[in-house]
Design a protein around this motif. Sequence first.
Motif, PDB file in Angstrom:
ATOM      1  N   TRP A 265       3.239 -20.058 -11.626  1.00 59.90           N
ATOM      2  CA  TRP A 265       4.275 -20.875 -12.269  1.00 59.90           C
ATOM      3  C   TRP A 265       5.224 -21.510 -11.262  1.00 59.90           C
ATOM      4  O   TRP A 265       5.656 -22.648 -11.452  1.00 59.90           O
ATOM      5  CB  TRP A 265       5.050 -20.021 -13.271  1.00 59.90           C
ATOM      6  N   GLU A 281       2.576 -19.084 -21.789  1.00 64.06           N
ATOM      7  CA  GLU A 281       2.967 -20.468 -21.548  1.00 64.06           C
ATOM      8  C   GLU A 281       4.354 -20.780 -22.086  1.00 64.06           C
ATOM      9  O   GLU A 281       5.060 -21.634 -21.550  1.00 64.06           O
ATOM     10  CB  GLU A 281       1.921 -21.411 -22.159  1.00 64.06           C
ATOM     11  N   GLU A 284       6.701 -19.144 -19.664  1.00 60.06           N
ATOM     12  CA  GLU A 284       6.379 -19.607 -18.318  1.00 60.06           C
ATOM     13  C   GLU A 284       6.366 -18.456 -17.314  1.00 60.06           C
ATOM     14  O   GLU A 284       6.971 -18.515 -16.240  1.00 60.06           O
ATOM     15  CB  GLU A 284       7.347 -20.709 -17.868  1.00 60.06           C
ATOM     16  N   LYS A 285       5.647 -17.406 -17.677  1.00 61.50           N
ATOM     17  CA  LYS A 285       5.482 -16.264 -16.781  1.00 61.50           C
ATOM     18  C   LYS A 285       4.241 -15.493 -17.185  1.00 61.50           C
ATOM     19  O   LYS A 285       3.603 -15.806 -18.208  1.00 61.50           O
ATOM     20  CB  LYS A 285       6.709 -15.357 -16.828  1.00 61.50           C
ATOM     21  N   LYS A 312       5.266 -25.284 -12.806  1.00 61.50           N
ATOM     22  CA  LYS A 312       6.579 -25.873 -13.061  1.00 61.50           C
ATOM     23  C   LYS A 312       6.839 -27.111 -12.213  1.00 61.50           C
ATOM     24  O   LYS A 312       7.879 -27.765 -12.385  1.00 61.50           O
ATOM     25  CB  LYS A 312       7.669 -24.830 -12.826  1.00 61.50           C
ATOM     26  N   ARG A 319       0.608 -30.177 -18.195  1.00 62.04           N
ATOM     27  CA  ARG A 319      -0.074 -28.959 -17.773  1.00 62.04           C
ATOM     28  C   ARG A 319      -1.290 -28.696 -18.646  1.00 62.04           C
ATOM     29  O   ARG A 319      -1.247 -28.919 -19.862  1.00 62.04           O
ATOM     30  CB  ARG A 319       0.873 -27.757 -17.870  1.00 62.04           C
TER      31      ARG A 319
END
Length: 478
Positions: A265, A281, A284-285, A312, A319
């Motif tokens: 990320w 998602e 975001e980790k 990111k 993405r």
Amino acid sequence: MTLDALMLSRIQFGFTIAFHIIFPAFTIGLASWLARLEFEWLRTGNYLYKNLYKFWVKIFAVSFGLGVVSGIVMSYQLGTNWSRYSEFGGNVLGPLIAYEVITAFCLEAGFLGIMLFGWDKVGDRLHFLSTCLVALGTLISAFWILSANSWMQTPAGFRIENGIALPVDWWQIIFNPSFPIRYAHMVLGCFLTTAFAVGGMSAWMLLRHPHDAPEAKLAGARTSLSMAMWFAVVMVPVQIFIGDAHGLGVLKHQPTKLAAIEANWERTANMPLLLFAIPDEKAEKNHYEIGIPKLGSFVLTHSFDGVVPGLKDVPPDQRPPVWPVFFSFRIMVGIGFLMLGLSLWSLYLRWRGTLFTNRPFLYAAMLMTPSGFGAVLFGWFVAEIGRQPWVIYGLLRTADAVSPVAAEAVATSLVTFMVVYAFIFGFGSYYLAKLLRRGPDPVETMPGEELGKMPKRPFSVPSESLEGGPGRRALPAE
């Protein structure tokens, strides 16, 4: 997930290409395998190689036919479901597909009849030439298809005029930045698919008979297994090396895809090599990470301090879906290392003289029969899903490439394809299994005597009547 026309069109194309790719992945390697068998037949006069050729050419013919049927469907979909894609890229991609038909498919079709039905009707050398040209045709076909697909991954040699891509430099278009390494990776993947399929099927044939059965029943399976494993021992490490070079190319030209492959990320140095994780998602980790410190940066950049791009780095709408790309890549790599392990095991058993009698190895080889198909499929999942949301990377989004068609129409065609494919490929798979169950004909080693009966028709199976054929060649005296 909304089942609108876009999503249904993506599902339909994914469904048809997943069916299609397994057949070229097999026949590209199988054609070259047949050329090698016929070369050995001409070189040694050993009827065993001719018997093996006549067995595997039936498998090739059925697989080739199924590949042609499934491939035609995809061409039509480009016009019916993806007309905006065809409009944008047709001036570049259309000629590449046309070159594939003119140079490759016509070559294969022109000599396929001689290859299948020319025994005892043309000379041995002409028949061998036909086999080689069919094998060459499959490689040329892969050349043009991979060139077109690679241009979609790394477009080059074009200009945009009135919202349409126009060719400027055909050398740059054909030999775009990702094409050479992707072509090598794909073709070698096809060869390994064939090697493990042949090896696994041969192991199954050996397991069906006791190891002390008459040599005439075991010779073909032993020879096929030995040749397949020799190829794997040499080429699996080469494929791993090519895959590493391919990864460096993805890092350079498609950094967001690489970030999705690694579920990375944040742009970072000293990145760990993740063996397992659950990408999230929305947050975001990753959850439940299991990794090896710093090794990820070393593998991807060949430096422990190498910087790896992060997801990111781009907005969320640029993405790809992380979960399928992350896991598909690890499944593909896992299959590759299983191939390597089986290859090294075969080398050890060959040294011990127990390659054909070690039952745990034979069972493992049999279980690895579909491994090449799996590696090819999951590799394509990584390549195609990892390219999203672009259908032509950085130029045309998938959402902008779909045709203005109703979702109901796409759903109807999707269901129709599923039913037709189940019928056609069900019967095709049944026939292939019937051929494989029989195996190669046994070869008698008594010089100068009739070497058994030949099938009455080129694709006859055991339940059909047999009759002798002309032009039999006896084995030289041993």
